[in-house]
Design an enzyme around this catalytic site. Sequence first.
Site, mmCIF file in Angstrom:
data_model
loop_
_atom_site.group_PDB
_atom_site.id
_atom_site.type_symbol
_atom_site.label_atom_id
_atom_site.label_comp_id
_atom_site.label_asym_id
_atom_site.label_seq_id
_atom_site.Cartn_x
_atom_site.Cartn_y
_atom_site.Cartn_z
ATOM 1 N N ASP A 212 -27.765 -2.864 78.746
ATOM 2 C CA ASP A 212 -26.215 -3.610 78.685
ATOM 3 C C ASP A 212 -25.130 -2.628 79.042
ATOM 4 O O ASP A 212 -25.398 -1.546 78.870
ATOM 5 C CB ASP A 212 -26.165 -4.418 77.346
ATOM 6 C CG ASP A 212 -24.890 -5.388 77.357
ATOM 7 O OD1 ASP A 212 -24.264 -5.419 78.451
ATOM 8 O OD2 ASP A 212 -24.279 -5.903 76.063
ATOM 9 N N GLN B 192 -27.251 -16.143 75.412
ATOM 10 C CA GLN B 192 -27.904 -15.322 76.326
ATOM 11 C C GLN B 192 -29.470 -15.262 76.012
ATOM 12 O O GLN B 192 -30.099 -15.085 76.842
ATOM 13 C CB GLN B 192 -27.314 -13.966 76.126
ATOM 14 C CG GLN B 192 -27.708 -12.873 76.932
ATOM 15 C CD GLN B 192 -27.373 -12.901 78.570
ATOM 16 O OE1 GLN B 192 -26.202 -13.183 78.687
ATOM 17 N NE2 GLN B 192 -28.489 -12.843 79.428
ATOM 18 N N ARG C 270 -15.981 -18.232 72.355
ATOM 19 C CA ARG C 270 -16.320 -16.734 72.547
ATOM 20 C C ARG C 270 -15.043 -15.885 72.076
ATOM 21 O O ARG C 270 -13.892 -15.890 72.609
ATOM 22 C CB ARG C 270 -16.503 -16.527 74.194
ATOM 23 C CG ARG C 270 -16.313 -15.211 74.464
ATOM 24 C CD ARG C 270 -16.780 -14.547 75.831
ATOM 25 N NE ARG C 270 -18.231 -14.782 76.115
ATOM 26 C CZ ARG C 270 -18.810 -14.261 77.069
ATOM 27 N NH1 ARG C 270 -17.951 -13.239 77.916
ATOM 28 N NH2 ARG C 270 -20.006 -14.344 77.337
ATOM 29 N N HIS D 227 -24.853 -12.694 70.562
ATOM 30 C CA HIS D 227 -24.556 -13.608 71.726
ATOM 31 C C HIS D 227 -26.053 -14.413 72.135
ATOM 32 O O HIS D 227 -26.856 -14.134 72.755
ATOM 33 C CB HIS D 227 -24.789 -12.626 72.973
ATOM 34 C CG HIS D 227 -24.088 -12.973 74.217
ATOM 35 N ND1 HIS D 227 -23.575 -14.445 74.427
ATOM 36 C CD2 HIS D 227 -23.962 -12.518 75.579
ATOM 37 C CE1 HIS D 227 -23.274 -14.600 75.685
ATOM 38 N NE2 HIS D 227 -23.547 -13.650 76.193
ATOM 39 N N ARG E 114 -28.739 -18.965 82.497
ATOM 40 C CA ARG E 114 -28.023 -19.191 81.320
ATOM 41 C C ARG E 114 -27.495 -20.910 81.484
ATOM 42 O O ARG E 114 -27.351 -21.499 80.167
ATOM 43 C CB ARG E 114 -26.531 -18.610 81.518
ATOM 44 C CG ARG E 114 -26.872 -16.976 81.408
ATOM 45 C CD ARG E 114 -27.181 -16.296 80.106
ATOM 46 N NE ARG E 114 -26.315 -16.946 79.026
ATOM 47 C CZ ARG E 114 -25.009 -16.467 78.931
ATOM 48 N NH1 ARG E 114 -24.568 -15.522 79.581
ATOM 49 N NH2 ARG E 114 -24.452 -17.191 77.837
ATOM 50 N N CYS F 187 -28.041 -8.614 80.842
ATOM 51 C CA CYS F 187 -27.067 -9.716 80.715
ATOM 52 C C CYS F 187 -26.076 -9.935 81.736
ATOM 53 O O CYS F 187 -25.710 -10.999 82.068
ATOM 54 C CB CYS F 187 -26.690 -9.818 79.319
ATOM 55 S SG CYS F 187 -25.677 -8.477 78.923
HETATM 56 N N1 CP Z 1 -23.825 -12.491 80.285
HETATM 57 C C1 CP Z 1 -22.496 -13.147 80.108
HETATM 58 O O1 CP Z 1 -22.183 -13.446 78.861
HETATM 59 O O2 CP Z 1 -21.562 -12.968 81.078
HETATM 60 P P1 CP Z 1 -20.471 -13.505 80.935
HETATM 61 O O3 CP Z 1 -19.301 -12.311 80.349
HETATM 62 O O4 CP Z 1 -19.705 -13.456 82.563
HETATM 63 O O5 CP Z 1 -19.920 -14.839 80.500
HETATM 64 N N1 NVA Z 2 -22.142 -6.399 75.195
HETATM 65 C C1 NVA Z 2 -21.300 -6.988 76.341
HETATM 66 C C2 NVA Z 2 -22.118 -8.204 76.621
HETATM 67 C C3 NVA Z 2 -21.363 -9.095 77.716
HETATM 68 C C4 NVA Z 2 -21.965 -10.295 78.196
HETATM 69 C C5 NVA Z 2 -19.936 -7.281 75.965
HETATM 70 O O1 NVA Z 2 -19.735 -7.682 74.667
HETATM 71 O O2 NVA Z 2 -18.951 -6.932 76.621
#
Ligand code: CP
Ligand code: NVA
Length: 330
Positions: free
Chosen positions: A231, A138, A108, A135, A317, A272
């Site tokens: 989001d 997700q 990540r 992502h 998830r 999400c």
């Molecule tokens: N939705 C999601 O990816 O959550 P986190 O940032 O908590 O992993």
């Molecule tokens: N768009 C958000 C998603 C988090 C799961 C981010 O990248 O922070």
Amino acid sequence: MPKNLSGRNFLKLLDFTTEEIRYLLDLSKELKRLKLTNTPHRYLEGKNIVLLFEKTSTRTRCSFEVAGRDLGMGVTYLDPGSSQMGKKESIEDTARVLGRMYDGIEYRGFDQSIVEELAAYAGVPVWNGLTNEFHPTQMLADLLTIEENFGYLKGLNFVFMGDAGNNVGNSLMVACAKMGINFTACGPKKQMPDAELIEVCKKIAAENGCTITLSEDVKEATKDAHVIYTDIWVSMGEPDSVWEERINLLSPYQVNKEVMENAAEGAIFMHCLPSFHDLKTTIGKDIYDKFGLKEMEVTDEVFESRASKVFDEAENRMHTIKAVMYATLK
Ligand code: CP
Ligand code: NVA
């Protein structure tokens, strides 16, 4: 038909066919059934995975950890800042080192090119746990949640409200196009997905009998929608200085009672997470102090309503990430 995804990376849904995504969703359902019936499924006993996080996480990290352990694997977590990657060691070298020790690598972080480079050198499957652009894990959870609610995917109307050009908006456009779901990005022109990606998705959508629509008109876009998704307005890695502009641009696209009432009968709300729907977070409080907003991309009323499926989505998830790891490592 069973698919063989053994040895594959999971970097973005564009790399997968509709049938392969269908296979991963069906596998997720089976793994969810095993988990919910307390049936052991330590199919990957003896393997080890590493989770490389350059941004924070609750759901993604915990999903990989729990899913990995349920499958019988050893799990190492490297938090933002505690590996040598980028600072003292190149991505290429990091990939070659981790690939010698682990059977799979989750990443990540920032640019999509980083996870693609890790995958090019690791020699073991690499899974994208969120980049600036995509992502994909997700998406499997979201598709599973939608299918659990409606019993099917093809032909549904899906509307993403707000910052449609972020990693989640981009990925949902791809996911919908692949699975025959009509996708609408509803937001200001400035926050729409990249024009090139829109063109790619329009072609995929045409092959699968669905549409991609961009709209600035909330009433028109959300009419007959089966799924309303949003989001946060400022994603991880973006500077705090963009908050004011985003609030001004995206406030008209907040998901509230009027939006849900305008949608189809039985429409569901998805997010999400994490979400700014109240003042119980430090960022939420800070935004309230600076701009007077008590809730942002979704009202607390909608978030807490029966239409809201956000915690089913969060649970899914784990089941879907387990399917990705099992399919690529078995
Ligand atoms: N939705 C999601 O990816 O959550 P986190 O940032 O908590 O992993
Ligand atoms: N768009 C958000 C998603 C988090 C799961 C981010 O990248 O922070």
